[in-house]
Design a protein around this motif. Sequence first.
Motif, mmCIF file in Angstrom:
data_model
loop_
_atom_site.group_PDB
_atom_site.id
_atom_site.type_symbol
_atom_site.label_atom_id
_atom_site.label_comp_id
_atom_site.label_asym_id
_atom_site.label_seq_id
_atom_site.Cartn_x
_atom_site.Cartn_y
_atom_site.Cartn_z
ATOM 1 N N HIS A 75 0.849 -1.202 0.000
ATOM 2 C CA HIS A 75 0.000 0.000 0.000
ATOM 3 C C HIS A 75 0.882 1.248 0.000
ATOM 4 C CE1 HIS A 75 -2.972 2.976 1.037
ATOM 5 N NE2 HIS A 75 -3.929 2.068 0.922
ATOM 6 N N PRO A 76 0.677 2.150 -0.974
ATOM 7 C CA PRO A 76 1.558 3.327 -1.079
ATOM 8 C C PRO A 76 1.540 4.258 0.137
ATOM 9 C CG PRO A 76 -0.325 3.526 -2.558
ATOM 10 C CD PRO A 76 -0.356 2.142 -2.003
ATOM 11 N N ASN A 79 3.961 1.753 2.525
ATOM 12 C CA ASN A 79 5.183 1.083 2.066
ATOM 13 C C ASN A 79 6.323 2.043 1.743
ATOM 14 O OD1 ASN A 79 4.610 2.187 -0.428
ATOM 15 N ND2 ASN A 79 4.157 0.258 -1.438
ATOM 16 N N GLY A 80 6.133 3.329 2.025
ATOM 17 C CA GLY A 80 7.178 4.303 1.796
ATOM 18 C C GLY A 80 7.041 5.082 0.507
ATOM 19 N N ASP A 81 6.103 4.723 -0.360
ATOM 20 C CA ASP A 81 5.940 5.447 -1.619
ATOM 21 C C ASP A 81 5.449 6.876 -1.399
ATOM 22 O OD1 ASP A 81 6.750 3.212 -3.011
ATOM 23 O OD2 ASP A 81 4.765 2.740 -3.831
ATOM 24 N N ILE A 82 4.499 7.066 -0.505
ATOM 25 C CA ILE A 82 3.927 8.385 -0.264
ATOM 26 C C ILE A 82 4.330 8.915 1.106
ATOM 27 C CG2 ILE A 82 1.772 9.685 0.005
ATOM 28 C CD1 ILE A 82 0.541 7.807 -2.102
ATOM 29 N N LYS A 85 7.640 4.613 5.557
ATOM 30 C CA LYS A 85 7.276 3.199 5.667
ATOM 31 C C LYS A 85 6.972 2.825 7.108
ATOM 32 C CE LYS A 85 8.688 -1.322 4.052
ATOM 33 N NZ LYS A 85 9.621 -2.035 3.185
#
Length: 86
Positions: A75-76, A79-82, A85
């Motif tokens: 999930h963004p 998981n650190g994408d947005i 994390k």
Amino acid sequence: MISNIIVVTSDYHVKRTKLIFKSFFNNINIRVYGCKTNSKHLLKEESSIKAFIKTFEKVNIQSDGDVYKKLRQGHPFYNGDIYEKI
């Protein structure tokens, strides 16, 4: 023991909210109320519902550890994408 849950959310988010809560709390009475908005997010909601189903289709949602692992990996928001994390 919890027997009822009431959720208040945006009107365009009601369908996905029901799906999510009923997935995780299948033996509890869940009522979802949507507050009226002027949002144009409804079209995005359908893709979000499909993403939720795909994300959790092979996850044991009764296992907190399995859900946490899936969110942390896929999930963004988690998981650190947005955001940072978890």
